[in-house]
Design a protein around this motif. Structure first.
Motif, PDB file in Angstrom:
ATOM      1  N   ASN A 166      17.098   7.155   5.628  1.00  0.00           N
ATOM      2  CA  ASN A 166      17.685   8.444   5.990  1.00  0.00           C
ATOM      3  C   ASN A 166      16.752   9.277   6.859  1.00  0.00           C
ATOM      4  N   PRO A 167      16.410   8.798   8.043  1.00  0.00           N
ATOM      5  CA  PRO A 167      15.471   9.550   8.885  1.00  0.00           C
ATOM      6  C   PRO A 167      16.005  10.934   9.283  1.00  0.00           C
TER       7      PRO A 167
ATOM      8  N   GLU B 187       0.822  -1.209   0.000  1.00  0.00           N
ATOM      9  CA  GLU B 187       0.000   0.000   0.000  1.00  0.00           C
ATOM     10  C   GLU B 187       0.856   1.259   0.000  1.00  0.00           C
ATOM     11  N   ILE B 188       1.878   1.324   0.835  1.00  0.00           N
ATOM     12  CA  ILE B 188       2.690   2.537   0.896  1.00  0.00           C
ATOM     13  C   ILE B 188       3.466   2.713  -0.400  1.00  0.00           C
ATOM     14  N   LEU B 189       3.933   1.627  -0.995  1.00  0.00           N
ATOM     15  CA  LEU B 189       4.638   1.717  -2.274  1.00  0.00           C
ATOM     16  C   LEU B 189       3.684   2.171  -3.378  1.00  0.00           C
TER      17      LEU B 189
ATOM     18  N   GLU C  23       7.688   3.261 -11.458  1.00  0.00           N
ATOM     19  CA  GLU C  23       7.784   2.086 -10.575  1.00  0.00           C
ATOM     20  C   GLU C  23       9.135   2.053  -9.863  1.00  0.00           C
ATOM     21  N   THR C  24      10.215   2.261 -10.605  1.00  0.00           N
ATOM     22  CA  THR C  24      11.555   2.217 -10.028  1.00  0.00           C
ATOM     23  C   THR C  24      11.799   3.401  -9.098  1.00  0.00           C
TER      24      THR C  24
ATOM     25  N   LEU D  84      11.025   5.374  -1.530  1.00  0.00           N
ATOM     26  CA  LEU D  84      10.672   4.687  -0.285  1.00  0.00           C
ATOM     27  C   LEU D  84      11.935   4.304   0.482  1.00  0.00           C
ATOM     28  N   ASP D  85      12.909   3.736  -0.219  1.00  0.00           N
ATOM     29  CA  ASP D  85      14.172   3.378   0.439  1.00  0.00           C
ATOM     30  C   ASP D  85      14.894   4.606   0.982  1.00  0.00           C
TER      31      ASP D  85
END
Length: 106
Positions: free
Chosen positions: A95-96, A55-57, A82-83, A89-90
């Motif tokens: 990296n918060p 869902e998040i993706l 898509e990529t 997301l990564d």
């Protein structure tokens, strides 16, 4: 925070409502479509049966379409979207401190 709690997303000047519903997402679409961006009604339509990860993706994927639309890009290359959404997301997850620094500058 669980993805299901995301109900509105601002992309450029537009607030998009995140709507979850069973497939097919739009009439006449293939049954494997799990997301769609509706620019006229400012909605991100997301399949209601997705796992939190999917869902998040999917939300990020549709956000990319919305960003491209607001930038005036007419052709949306699906493999790129898509990529790029997966990389975004990564980037966010890995990296918060960057995300916190970005939020602190507003």
């Amino acid at each position: 925070m669980k993805p299901k709690t995301v109900s509105r997303i601002k992309v450029g000047p537009t607030h998009y409502e995140v709507v979850r519903r069973p497939p097919p997402i739009t009439e006449g679409e293939e049954t494997n479509v799990i997301g769609r961006t509706l620019y006229d009604s400012s909605q991100l339509i997301i399949a209601d049966h997705l796992s939190p990860e999917a869902e998040i993706l999917t939300i990020l994927h549709e956000v990319f379409h919305a960003m491209m639309f607001h930038c005036g890009i007419k052709q949306h290359d699906e493999p790129f979207v898509e990529t790029a959404s997966g990389y975004l997301l990564d980037l966010i997850r890995d990296n918060p401190k960057l995300i916190a620094a970005i939020q602190a500058t507003k």
